[in-house]
Design an enzyme around this catalytic site. Structure first.
Site, PDB file in Angstrom:
ATOM      1  N   ARG A 115       9.657  -9.111   4.179  1.00  0.00           N
ATOM      2  CA  ARG A 115       8.672  -8.067   4.799  1.00  0.00           C
ATOM      3  C   ARG A 115       8.773  -7.837   6.155  1.00  0.00           C
ATOM      4  O   ARG A 115       9.675  -8.481   6.801  1.00  0.00           O
ATOM      5  CB  ARG A 115       7.247  -8.900   4.303  1.00  0.00           C
ATOM      6  CG  ARG A 115       7.077 -10.171   4.371  1.00  0.00           C
ATOM      7  CD  ARG A 115       7.087 -10.969   5.778  1.00  0.00           C
ATOM      8  NE  ARG A 115       6.297 -10.311   6.786  1.00  0.00           N
ATOM      9  CZ  ARG A 115       6.412 -10.051   7.998  1.00  0.00           C
ATOM     10  NH1 ARG A 115       7.619 -10.931   8.429  1.00  0.00           N
ATOM     11  NH2 ARG A 115       5.871  -9.296   8.845  1.00  0.00           N
ATOM     12  N   GLY A 116       8.183  -6.998   6.583  1.00  0.00           N
ATOM     13  CA  GLY A 116       8.094  -6.389   8.147  1.00  0.00           C
ATOM     14  C   GLY A 116       9.219  -5.042   7.776  1.00  0.00           C
ATOM     15  O   GLY A 116      10.065  -5.201   7.154  1.00  0.00           O
ATOM     16  N   ALA A 117       8.506  -4.091   8.480  1.00  0.00           N
ATOM     17  CA  ALA A 117       8.997  -2.789   8.159  1.00  0.00           C
ATOM     18  C   ALA A 117      10.787  -2.805   8.493  1.00  0.00           C
ATOM     19  O   ALA A 117      11.324  -2.146   7.411  1.00  0.00           O
ATOM     20  CB  ALA A 117       8.712  -1.778   9.052  1.00  0.00           C
ATOM     21  N   ARG A 161       7.710  -0.483  -2.301  1.00  0.00           N
ATOM     22  CA  ARG A 161       6.490  -0.498  -1.225  1.00  0.00           C
ATOM     23  C   ARG A 161       6.306   0.707  -0.346  1.00  0.00           C
ATOM     24  O   ARG A 161       7.352   1.480   0.083  1.00  0.00           O
ATOM     25  CB  ARG A 161       6.251  -1.643  -0.135  1.00  0.00           C
ATOM     26  CG  ARG A 161       6.487  -3.053  -0.709  1.00  0.00           C
ATOM     27  CD  ARG A 161       6.351  -4.154   0.551  1.00  0.00           C
ATOM     28  NE  ARG A 161       4.992  -4.254   0.931  1.00  0.00           N
ATOM     29  CZ  ARG A 161       4.438  -4.869   2.001  1.00  0.00           C
ATOM     30  NH1 ARG A 161       5.623  -5.653   2.736  1.00  0.00           N
ATOM     31  NH2 ARG A 161       3.327  -5.022   2.411  1.00  0.00           N
ATOM     32  N   GLN A 209       0.553 -13.852   7.824  1.00  0.00           N
ATOM     33  CA  GLN A 209       1.815 -13.717   8.519  1.00  0.00           C
ATOM     34  C   GLN A 209       1.643 -14.298   9.921  1.00  0.00           C
ATOM     35  O   GLN A 209       2.771 -14.838  10.376  1.00  0.00           O
ATOM     36  CB  GLN A 209       2.242 -12.211   8.591  1.00  0.00           C
ATOM     37  CG  GLN A 209       2.785 -11.661   7.244  1.00  0.00           C
ATOM     38  CD  GLN A 209       1.652 -11.009   6.665  1.00  0.00           C
ATOM     39  OE1 GLN A 209       0.415 -11.269   6.680  1.00  0.00           O
ATOM     40  NE2 GLN A 209       1.765  -9.905   5.796  1.00  0.00           N
ATOM     41  N   ASP A 218       4.558   0.094  11.180  1.00  0.00           N
ATOM     42  CA  ASP A 218       4.960   0.547   9.635  1.00  0.00           C
ATOM     43  C   ASP A 218       5.431   1.946   9.566  1.00  0.00           C
ATOM     44  O   ASP A 218       6.233   2.286   8.702  1.00  0.00           O
ATOM     45  CB  ASP A 218       4.308   0.046   8.273  1.00  0.00           C
ATOM     46  CG  ASP A 218       4.055  -1.371   8.442  1.00  0.00           C
ATOM     47  OD1 ASP A 218       3.417  -2.214   9.190  1.00  0.00           O
ATOM     48  OD2 ASP A 218       5.017  -2.194   7.760  1.00  0.00           O
ATOM     49  N   ASN A 269      -0.226  -0.012  10.506  1.00  0.00           N
ATOM     50  CA  ASN A 269       0.164  -1.078  10.626  1.00  0.00           C
ATOM     51  C   ASN A 269      -0.596  -2.284  10.037  1.00  0.00           C
ATOM     52  O   ASN A 269      -1.413  -1.768   9.232  1.00  0.00           O
ATOM     53  CB  ASN A 269       0.213  -1.536  12.066  1.00  0.00           C
ATOM     54  CG  ASN A 269       0.963  -3.090  12.531  1.00  0.00           C
ATOM     55  OD1 ASN A 269       1.885  -3.148  12.103  1.00  0.00           O
ATOM     56  ND2 ASN A 269       0.223  -4.076  13.293  1.00  0.00           N
ATOM     57  N   LYS A 270      -0.404  -3.381  10.037  1.00  0.00           N
ATOM     58  CA  LYS A 270      -1.020  -4.168   9.055  1.00  0.00           C
ATOM     59  C   LYS A 270      -2.514  -4.260   9.105  1.00  0.00           C
ATOM     60  O   LYS A 270      -2.961  -4.017  10.372  1.00  0.00           O
ATOM     61  CB  LYS A 270      -0.877  -5.935   9.391  1.00  0.00           C
ATOM     62  CG  LYS A 270      -1.250  -7.068   8.953  1.00  0.00           C
ATOM     63  CD  LYS A 270      -1.254  -6.873   7.296  1.00  0.00           C
ATOM     64  CE  LYS A 270       0.258  -6.674   6.841  1.00  0.00           C
ATOM     65  NZ  LYS A 270       0.475  -6.513   5.211  1.00  0.00           N
TER      66      LYS A 270
HETATM   67  O1  MRU Z   1       3.060  -6.874   4.828  1.00  0.00           O
HETATM   68  P1  MRU Z   1       3.944  -6.917   5.714  1.00  0.00           P
HETATM   69  O2  MRU Z   1       4.050  -8.450   6.096  1.00  0.00           O
HETATM   70  O3  MRU Z   1       5.280  -6.122   5.486  1.00  0.00           O
HETATM   71  O4  MRU Z   1       3.368  -6.086   7.115  1.00  0.00           O
HETATM   72  C1  MRU Z   1       4.148  -6.235   8.317  1.00  0.00           C
HETATM   73  C2  MRU Z   1       3.687  -5.446   9.485  1.00  0.00           C
HETATM   74  O5  MRU Z   1       2.483  -4.951   9.203  1.00  0.00           O
HETATM   75  C3  MRU Z   1       4.341  -5.427  10.675  1.00  0.00           C
HETATM   76  O6  MRU Z   1       3.770  -5.395  12.041  1.00  0.00           O
HETATM   77  C4  MRU Z   1       5.265  -4.135  10.683  1.00  0.00           C
HETATM   78  O7  MRU Z   1       5.914  -3.972   9.603  1.00  0.00           O
HETATM   79  C5  MRU Z   1       6.234  -4.293  11.921  1.00  0.00           C
HETATM   80  S1  MRU Z   1       7.381  -5.483  11.722  1.00  0.00           S
HETATM   81  C6  MRU Z   1       8.355  -5.501  13.000  1.00  0.00           C
END
Ligand code: MRU
Length: 346
Positions: free
Chosen positions: A49-51, A89, A193, A234, A244-245
């Protein structure tokens, strides 16, 4: 091509290994994948996970499928693999950016030359990400107040990227430069996270981190214990609106109320100039049980109605600066975003 290794992603040429982030920090368990469908499932189920990390994994998923097809690999025979990865996703644009780059290779080649080109492209996406994060961090460090304590949300570190991290990369570099005094990490319900990943990453490097429940952020700001907020992204639209999250928007509102800088750190691959504003961003809605319980243990009434948006959109007007590997966009708006992107492609 030699193996490529980063903290959460390992490419072996004929297989992709992902550190199962659902099990951290308790267990360090790697999962090895051989097909695009397996990679898509790993993305959807939060193994990776993470963009930026999602984009890297998806690119390798295409290579795995091309290898499986061997001499029959072509744009047409890979179409299903691209579709299944794209459906994993919806919100992080890095996934679609990486798939588009891979698709450009598939347009003209076939068979072995195509497989070689796809592998080269995926490895380039992977290795370039860490270098970009370090450049981004160099631009980001001066934005953090000298001696300040920094609040961050979710996980934007080495686990979420090809290495170093975006917002957490800025924090890492700022700590190494002696610029900041410590970090507050919000735990980031429901996937935790911040609790499981960010606090773990920071502790490994002896960066002072204090874990708090997400709802403590306003109180900490009111008490003067936070001097800036920095988060990842994201998807950033043409006018600077930033997905973002979930919970990021609330932090931006709080930061504005308390007169604190609110900084977004993201690579250029997170900018989606095709979307005019954040209103057009698809926000992923995840399964209700993620909210009803914690790590599979249901604590709410089993049939309670749940809304589980995984992301929210922070309007550009609440953002002090967006930092990319190309530099800083202060007080972002559509004109400044366009100028930044044009500068890059010049
Ligand atoms: O649901 P996730 O864990 O994939 O969400 C991640 C985030 O929202 C991060 O802030 C974003 O992807 C940036 S990661 C460098």
């Amino acid at each position: 091509m030699p193996d490529i290794t980063s903290p959460a992603i390992r490419w072996h040429g004929n297989a992709l290994s992902l550190l199962d982030q659902r099990l951290l920090p308790g267990q360090t368990h790697w999962i090895t994948l051989h097909t695009a469908a397996e990679v898509a499932e790993a993305i959807r189920d939060m193994v990776v996970r993470g963009a930026p990390a999602i984009g890297i994994a998806a690119a390798y998923g295409v290579v795995l499928e091309a290898r499986r097809l061997d001499a029959a690999a072509s744009a047409a025979t890979l179409a299903d693999a691209f579709a299944v990865l794209a459906a994993s996703r919806p919100t992080a644009v890095n996934l679609f950016w990486a798939l588009r780059r891979m698709q450009e290779n598939a347009a003209t080649l076939q068979g072995q030359p195509l497989i070689a080109a796809l592998e080269q492209c995926a490895c380039d996406i992977h290795t370039a990400d860490q270098a970009m994060n370090r450049r981004l961090a160099d631009f980001g460090v001066p934005l953090l107040p000298e001696g300040g304590c920094i609040y961050t949300h979710c996980n934007t570190g080495a686990l979420a990227t090809g290495g170093h991290g975006t917002a957490l990369g800025v924090i890492r570099s700022a700590w190494a430069a002696g610029r900041i005094s410590g970090v507050y990490a919000g735990e980031t319900r429901p996937w935790m996270q911040g609790s499981r990943l960010t606090s773990w990453e920071l502790m490994q490097e002896q960066i002072p981190v204090t874990l708090v429940v997400d709802s403590a952020a306003g109180h900490l700001m009111q008490q003067g214990r936070v001097q800036a907020v920095i988060v990842g992204a994201d998807r950033i639209t043409a006018n600077g609106d930033t997905a973002n999250k979930i919970g990021t928007y609330s932090l931006a509102v709080l930061a504005r109320h308390h007169g604190l800088p609110f900084i977004v750190a993201a690579p250029l691959s997170t900018i989606d100039p095709q979307l005019a504003s954040g209103a057009a961003i698809e926000i992923e809605e995840r399964p209700g049980n993620e909210v009803r319980g914690l790590q599979g243990n249901i604590i709410a009434p089993a049939d309670v109605h749940v809304a589980n948006p995984a992301f929210d959109v922070t309007p550009a007007a609440l953002i002090t600066a967006i930092v990319t590997e190309r530099g800083v966009i202060h007080r972002p708006d559509a004109d400044k975003m366009a100028a930044h992107l044009n500068e890059v492609s010049a």
